[in-house]
Design an enzyme around this catalytic site. Structure first.
Site, PDB file in Angstrom:
ATOM      1  N   ALA A  45       0.825  -1.205   0.000  1.00 33.03           N
ATOM      2  CA  ALA A  45       0.000   0.000   0.000  1.00 33.03           C
ATOM      3  C   ALA A  45       0.870   1.271   0.000  1.00 33.03           C
ATOM      4  O   ALA A  45       1.779   1.393  -0.812  1.00 33.03           O
ATOM      5  CB  ALA A  45      -0.972  -0.042   1.178  1.00 33.03           C
ATOM      6  N   SER A  46       0.626   2.179   0.945  1.00 37.79           N
ATOM      7  CA  SER A  46       1.261   3.501   0.884  1.00 37.79           C
ATOM      8  C   SER A  46       2.735   3.537   1.252  1.00 37.79           C
ATOM      9  O   SER A  46       3.367   4.588   1.140  1.00 37.79           O
ATOM     10  CB  SER A  46       0.492   4.497   1.758  1.00 37.79           C
ATOM     11  OG  SER A  46      -0.710   4.843   1.120  1.00 37.79           O
ATOM     12  N   ILE A  47       3.298   2.414   1.676  1.00 34.00           N
ATOM     13  CA  ILE A  47       4.763   2.376   1.816  1.00 34.00           C
ATOM     14  C   ILE A  47       5.394   2.575   0.434  1.00 34.00           C
ATOM     15  O   ILE A  47       6.550   2.995   0.320  1.00 34.00           O
ATOM     16  CB  ILE A  47       5.225   1.062   2.468  1.00 34.00           C
ATOM     17  CG1 ILE A  47       4.704   0.977   3.907  1.00 34.00           C
ATOM     18  CG2 ILE A  47       6.754   0.947   2.494  1.00 34.00           C
ATOM     19  CD1 ILE A  47       5.021  -0.339   4.606  1.00 34.00           C
ATOM     20  N   SER A  48       4.603   2.341  -0.605  1.00 31.30           N
ATOM     21  CA  SER A  48       5.056   2.612  -1.977  1.00 31.30           C
ATOM     22  C   SER A  48       5.506   4.062  -2.122  1.00 31.30           C
ATOM     23  O   SER A  48       6.412   4.362  -2.917  1.00 31.30           O
ATOM     24  CB  SER A  48       3.919   2.328  -2.973  1.00 31.30           C
ATOM     25  OG  SER A  48       3.477   0.997  -2.887  1.00 31.30           O
ATOM     26  N   LYS A  49       4.893   4.965  -1.364  1.00 25.71           N
ATOM     27  CA  LYS A  49       5.272   6.379  -1.432  1.00 25.71           C
ATOM     28  C   LYS A  49       6.732   6.583  -1.001  1.00 25.71           C
ATOM     29  O   LYS A  49       7.453   7.414  -1.555  1.00 25.71           O
ATOM     30  CB  LYS A  49       4.339   7.219  -0.574  1.00 25.71           C
ATOM     31  CG  LYS A  49       2.904   7.273  -1.087  1.00 25.71           C
ATOM     32  CD  LYS A  49       2.007   8.078  -0.165  1.00 25.71           C
ATOM     33  CE  LYS A  49       0.608   8.249  -0.742  1.00 25.71           C
ATOM     34  NZ  LYS A  49      -0.188   7.023  -0.770  1.00 25.71           N
TER      35      LYS A  49
END
Length: 437
Positions: A45-49
């Site tokens: 999820a937002s660890i992709s950021k």
């Protein structure tokens, strides 16, 4: 796992650059009784950021990217914006800190404001001392804004009081979470939001926006001269993150877990089919806890390498320069963090600074983290740097990276993991201090 009814959960811990614990608990695939193991791959999820920010920082170090140039310099397909009759500029610096004014999944600004007001009222009821803190801050001259800052801005990280983990809380009622269209390029995916009005003047307020990172991926693509996905996969190879890949439904990805939610009757069901090609940069990667530990150590090494100048054995340079990571981990004014009220958002990372207000009372340790919530998945990556002893560094007794890194991923949405990761990190840090003594 028991509290939240999670089918499968992965946890990994690294101490001073060495992986000391990596384990899978429960099931990666409930129907086929496939158990979780350290190599299991899930949506991060937002660890992709954070991964995308590493690429942005590298391009900036190489002089290819200007943080303060309007994005149209690199992506002319994104229209110039006007707010309240005034022409405004969106820059890369604003995108990475969610200050651009670009919307998140909710299109209606009125609903965002209403949700924010409800959350603020609930906070006043449950935490009356917050008013006193606000008065203190205002007395110290900290700017107060009528911001459009929903406390639930993060993808599934904060649950409403009456919801249960895995159920669709209000965040996951947004239709755009469930897009099934496959986008062939990041430029094409801009059409989802590029013509929508800004929610506020860029730079004036904070609004967590995954779409801001979709625009950021287009910037990376143009600056690097490669497709965003090719550039990221090359970076993963350099970082030895060989299990980190695109969340591509068609590809054969070994050790990939299935995703789950609870339905309205409280029964465990498979998560709906979604295609995440519209948000590779903000929430579209799969990884293992081992790879996330490698990523965290690469950052921690880069951050601390400059403090070991007297080391006789020559140190290799970090992937990034120490001052670059320090910049990434410097809190940005007007930002906030939903998963830790002590923190501020920096550049694609949440940061809690070292602080102690009263003697013999709670100490706030410096750490950086990011959580993630996607359809059928939740995650966290937390980096707790060691407070380096200058004598030990000068005496060449230690070498980077020094600190504890924790990664947790599970195949269930709407599970808050940051506090658990912080507790685990503190336990391993405490054990390390005991061994050192």
């Amino acid at each position: 796992q028991d509290e939240a009814g999670i089918p499968g959960i992965l946890v990994g811990v690294s101490v001073d650059g060495k992986e000391v614990w990596s384990e899978g608990l429960g099931y990666a695939d409930v129907e086929n009784r496939v158990v979780c193991k350290p190599e299991t791959i899930m949506r991060i999820a937002s660890i992709s950021k954070c991964l995308t920010m590493m690429a942005v920082a590298k391009l900036w170090e190489e002089g290819k990217l200007d943080f303060d140039a309007p994005v149209q310099k690199y992506v002319p397909e994104f229209p110039e914006k006007v707010y309240e009759g005034e022409k405004v500029a969106i820059t890369t610096r604003l995108l990475v800190s969610h200050l651009s004014g670009i919307r998140h999944y909710e299109k209606d600004i009125t609903k965002v404001k209403e949700e924010n007001e409800k959350t603020n009222r609930a906070l006043k009821l449950t935490k009356p001392y917050q008013d006193e803190e606000q008065k203190e801050k205002e007395g110290k001259g900290i700017e107060k804004t009528d911001s459009v800052r929903p406390r639930k801005e993060h993808e599934g990280e904060v649950k409403s009081r009456n919801s249960k983990p895995g159920r669709r809380d209000k965040e996951f009622e947004q239709e755009e979470y469930y897009l099934k269209e496959k986008f062939e390029s990041v430029i094409e995916s801009l059409k989802i939001f590029k013509n929508d009005p800004l929610f506020f003047k860029p730079g004036s307020q904070f609004l967590y926006s995954t779409y801001g990172f979709t625009l950021l991926s287009a910037v990376v693509e143009r600056v690097s001269g490669q497709t965003f996905t090719d550039y990221m996969l090359k970076m993963f190879r350099d970082l030895d993150m060989l299990s980190t890949v695109l969340d591509d439904n068609e590809a054969m990805i070994y050790n990939r877990a299935r995703c789950y939610v609870y339905n309205k009757k409280g029964r465990l069901v498979n998560a709906p089919y979604v295609d995440n090609s519209y948000k590779w940069a903000g929430g579209g990667f799969l990884s293992s806890v081992g790879d996330l530990l490698k990523f965290g150590n690469a950052l921690l090494y880069s951050y601390q390498a400059g403090q070991f100048k007297n080391t006789s054995s020559k140190l290799l340079p970090g992937y990034l320069k120490p001052e670059t990571v320090a910049m990434m981990w410097t809190p940005v004014p007007k930002t906030e963090v939903s998963w830790d009220r002590d923190g501020k958002y920096a550049m694609a990372w949440a940061v809690v600074e070292k602080k102690q207000q009263y003697g013999c009372c709670r100490q706030q340790r410096h750490y950086a983290s990011h959580t993630g919530g996607a359809v059928g998945a939740s995650s966290v990556l937390l980096i707790l740097p060691e407070e380096l002893d200058s004598e030990a560094v000068d005496a060449e007794l230690v070498a980077p990276p020094r600190g504890v890194i924790v990664s947790i991923i599970c195949n269930m949405q709407s599970v808050s993991l940051n506090s658990t990761a912080l507790k685990i990190a503190r336990e391993f840090d405490k054990e390390k201090q005991v061994q050192y003594i």
